[in-house]
Design a protein around this motif. Structure first.
Motif: not given
Length: 290
Positions: A218-219, A232, A215, A222
């Motif tokens: 992913e942040e 990733r 997570e 953006t």
């Protein structure tokens, strides 16, 4: 674009390879190149030559160093504007001041003092810890890769606060400019024992830590352009070891460092110290907001 790519030069092989790397970077960004020689003079030789020319030995040394670096830069990238400056100051202090108005500062891993690779080099380490812009340090025995325009991916070490990461923005810019993929990596550790006090941790602590790392990646991404190829990864292990392993196939490793509230500038931390000492590609240390 008026802000230059600054290079610290001292006549050593690593600093001249830093000139090559910085000239390429300036060409990519459409920026000027600024070659900076800083010294308190009394450390260097050259008295005989100075006497023959009737000039102070420090002036002979300084002009020779920046003149050689300028020729090298102009031959490598003829279209890049090149400026030179000689500062009668400690190299660390002079380069940190230059960083106020620079796009980036580029440094070789070792200088004329012959500091061993294990110690990195006091100038490189100090400037990386105090600068106000990204600092790119070309790794010791690997800094000759700067001359061959490595095409490996840009590796981003995703930090603790990925949503406001200047390092992520810098890594994306570099990957786009170089037309290479971006490899965003966040390390996670398997818990030593299951924690039952938190419902999300009960029964599957390792899965929870891996998910948190994914997570965070992913942040951090953006605002990535759609056309950029991105990998990733959430990788189990110590952050330093994970990033060093990733650096072996990379063209550039990007990590963030946060400002201290005090006279010592950036707090690099153990992970950044580790990759500066052991990475197998150039390392960009990007200052982050507190």
């Amino acid at each position: 674009m008026d802000r230059p790519i600054v290079v610290g030069v001292d006549g050593s092989g690593p600093s001249l390879r830093a000139v090559d790397w910085a000239a390429d970077e300036a060409a990519l960004r459409g920026a000027p190149l600024r070659l900076v020689y800083a010294s308190l003079w009394d450390r260097y030789e050259g008295a005989l030559l100075a006497q023959e020319l009737g000039r102070p030995k420090e002036e002979v040394m300084a002009q020779d160093v920046v003149g050689t670096a300028r020729l090298r830069a102009e031959r490598r990238r003829p279209g890049v504007p090149v400026d030179t400056v000689v500062l009668g100051d400690e190299p660390e202090d002079g380069l940190v001041r230059e960083s106020h108005t620079a796009l980036a500062v580029v440094l070789g891993c070792r200088g004329r003092g012959g500091v061993t690779e294990a110690l990195l080099g006091s100038v490189s380490l100090t400037v990386a810890g105090r600068a106000h812009c990204p600092v790119i340090v070309l790794r010791g025995s690997h800094d000759n890769r700067a001359g061959s325009a490595p095409r490996g991916p840009v590796v981003l070490g995703v930090g603790e606060k990925p949503t406001v990461s200047a390092a992520a923005r810098f890594a994306v810019e570099e990957a786009v400019l170089r037309e290479v993929p971006l490899d965003a990596v966040r390390a996670w550790r398997h818990p030593g024992h299951a924690t039952t006090g938190h419902p999300l941790l009960a029964g599957e602590p390792a899965h929870f830590e891996e998910q948190r790392a994914a997570e965070a990646v992913e942040e951090a991404l953006t605002d990535v352009p759609d056309a950029l190829r991105v990998t990733r990864r959430a990788v189990e292990g110590h952050a330093r070891d994970v990033l060093i392993a990733a650096s072996h196939e990379a063209g550039l490793l990007v990590v963030g460092a946060r400002h201290r509230h005090g006279p010592f500038g950036l707090h690099l931390g153990r992970v950044v110290h580790g990759v500066l000492h052991h990475a197998a590609c150039p390392v960009a240390v990007v200052p982050e907001a507190s």
